[in-house]
Design a protein around this motif. Sequence first.
Motif, mmCIF file in Angstrom:
data_model
loop_
_atom_site.group_PDB
_atom_site.id
_atom_site.type_symbol
_atom_site.label_atom_id
_atom_site.label_comp_id
_atom_site.label_asym_id
_atom_site.label_seq_id
_atom_site.Cartn_x
_atom_site.Cartn_y
_atom_site.Cartn_z
ATOM 1 N N THR A 165 28.948 27.382 8.715
ATOM 2 C CA THR A 165 29.197 27.805 7.289
ATOM 3 C C THR A 165 29.598 26.426 6.419
ATOM 4 O O THR A 165 29.147 26.349 5.259
ATOM 5 C CB THR A 165 30.376 28.742 7.176
ATOM 6 O OG1 THR A 165 29.940 29.885 7.961
ATOM 7 C CG2 THR A 165 30.465 29.430 5.800
ATOM 8 N N THR B 122 27.742 35.215 5.223
ATOM 9 C CA THR B 122 28.583 34.433 4.059
ATOM 10 C C THR B 122 28.754 35.898 3.115
ATOM 11 O O THR B 122 27.818 36.705 2.902
ATOM 12 C CB THR B 122 27.861 33.424 3.546
ATOM 13 O OG1 THR B 122 26.273 33.763 3.176
ATOM 14 C CG2 THR B 122 27.732 32.297 4.224
ATOM 15 N N ARG C 105 30.404 36.930 -1.142
ATOM 16 C CA ARG C 105 31.358 36.609 -2.207
ATOM 17 C C ARG C 105 31.904 37.391 -2.973
ATOM 18 O O ARG C 105 31.598 38.860 -2.612
ATOM 19 C CB ARG C 105 30.266 35.769 -3.240
ATOM 20 C CG ARG C 105 29.437 36.798 -3.724
ATOM 21 C CD ARG C 105 28.312 36.133 -4.467
ATOM 22 N NE ARG C 105 27.160 36.715 -4.734
ATOM 23 C CZ ARG C 105 25.821 36.396 -4.663
ATOM 24 N NH1 ARG C 105 25.528 35.160 -4.922
ATOM 25 N NH2 ARG C 105 24.691 37.357 -5.038
ATOM 26 N N HIS D 116 27.218 30.019 -3.328
ATOM 27 C CA HIS D 116 28.124 31.014 -3.046
ATOM 28 C C HIS D 116 27.711 32.098 -3.920
ATOM 29 O O HIS D 116 26.899 32.037 -4.611
ATOM 30 C CB HIS D 116 29.628 30.291 -3.581
ATOM 31 C CG HIS D 116 29.529 29.740 -5.117
ATOM 32 N ND1 HIS D 116 29.400 28.446 -5.344
ATOM 33 C CD2 HIS D 116 29.733 30.618 -6.179
ATOM 34 C CE1 HIS D 116 29.186 28.319 -6.735
ATOM 35 N NE2 HIS D 116 29.678 29.644 -7.239
ATOM 36 N N ALA E 105 32.540 34.889 6.097
ATOM 37 C CA ALA E 105 32.592 33.825 5.431
ATOM 38 C C ALA E 105 32.658 33.692 4.011
ATOM 39 O O ALA E 105 31.597 33.817 3.298
ATOM 40 C CB ALA E 105 31.531 32.461 5.954
ATOM 41 N N LYS F 167 26.992 25.204 3.629
ATOM 42 C CA LYS F 167 27.095 25.991 2.633
ATOM 43 C C LYS F 167 28.224 25.893 1.397
ATOM 44 O O LYS F 167 28.035 26.158 0.211
ATOM 45 C CB LYS F 167 27.184 27.468 2.834
ATOM 46 C CG LYS F 167 25.896 28.081 3.876
ATOM 47 C CD LYS F 167 25.936 29.437 4.186
ATOM 48 C CE LYS F 167 24.854 29.762 5.408
ATOM 49 N NZ LYS F 167 23.562 29.403 4.914
ATOM 50 N N LEU G 32 33.254 32.947 0.543
ATOM 51 C CA LEU G 32 33.216 31.457 -0.444
ATOM 52 C C LEU G 32 33.411 31.939 -1.971
ATOM 53 O O LEU G 32 32.819 32.782 -2.473
ATOM 54 C CB LEU G 32 31.702 31.062 -0.265
ATOM 55 C CG LEU G 32 31.093 30.873 1.137
ATOM 56 C CD1 LEU G 32 29.636 30.592 1.063
ATOM 57 C CD2 LEU G 32 31.951 29.847 2.139
ATOM 58 N N LEU H 297 36.253 27.977 1.472
ATOM 59 C CA LEU H 297 36.143 29.061 2.284
ATOM 60 C C LEU H 297 37.381 29.835 2.461
ATOM 61 O O LEU H 297 38.413 29.069 2.732
ATOM 62 C CB LEU H 297 35.621 28.518 3.652
ATOM 63 C CG LEU H 297 35.495 29.408 4.899
ATOM 64 C CD1 LEU H 297 34.379 30.451 4.687
ATOM 65 C CD2 LEU H 297 35.203 28.595 6.357
ATOM 66 N N VAL I 246 25.072 34.293 8.889
ATOM 67 C CA VAL I 246 24.850 32.987 9.367
ATOM 68 C C VAL I 246 24.260 33.036 10.864
ATOM 69 O O VAL I 246 24.736 33.926 11.657
ATOM 70 C CB VAL I 246 26.356 32.725 9.649
ATOM 71 C CG1 VAL I 246 26.626 31.097 10.227
ATOM 72 C CG2 VAL I 246 27.156 32.323 8.409
#
Length: 136
Positions: A127, A84, A86, A136, A11, A130, A13, A18, A68
Motif C-alpha cells: 500500500t 484501498t 477512502r 486516495h 487500507a 499509493k 487513505l 494510512l 491490493v
Amino acid sequence: MTERIVVVGAALLDAGRLLAARRSAPPELAGRWELPGGKVEEGEAPEAALMRELREELGVEAETVERVPGEWPLRPPYVLQVWTARLCPGSAAPEPLQDHDALRWLTPTEIWDVDWLDQDVPAVRKTLPKLTTGAH
Ligand code: CDP
C-alpha cells in the motif's frame, strides 16, 4: 473442496496517510496494529463487507477504491484480502468503537512506527506506494 473464509482489510487513505488501528482483543492480538476489517459473511460481497466493518468498527462511511493485489493466509480457514478505501464526503472521522483502543493516521515515513500484525505487513508494504503517489 477446502472451506475458505475471506477476511477483508481496509487500507483507508486520507491526505497521503494510512489509518492503522490498534486491537484491544483477543489477548494474543491486543496491542498490535492492523488494517481495520473483518470476516466476509455468507452471501456478502467483499467490498460490502469492508464498508460494513468500517461502519461498525470506526463509525465511518467509506468506499473501496481498488484491491491490493495478493492474498495472505491467516489461521485456516481464513485468508486476508485488502482494498484501498477512502472516506465518503461528509463521513464522520474514524473513532475506535469496537475491537480497537487507538487509531493513528500514518504518513509514509511513520508507516513502520507501529507494531503491525505479522500477517498485515505484506499488504501494508504494497500500500505504501499509493500513499507516496498521493492516490486516495
Ligand atoms: O470483526 P470480525 O469478527 O468479523 O473479524 P476480526 O475478529 O476483526 O478478524 C478475523 C480474523 O482476521 C482475526 O483472527 C484477525 O486476527 C484477522 N485479521 C487480520 O489478521 N488482519 C486484519 N487486518 C484483520 C483481521
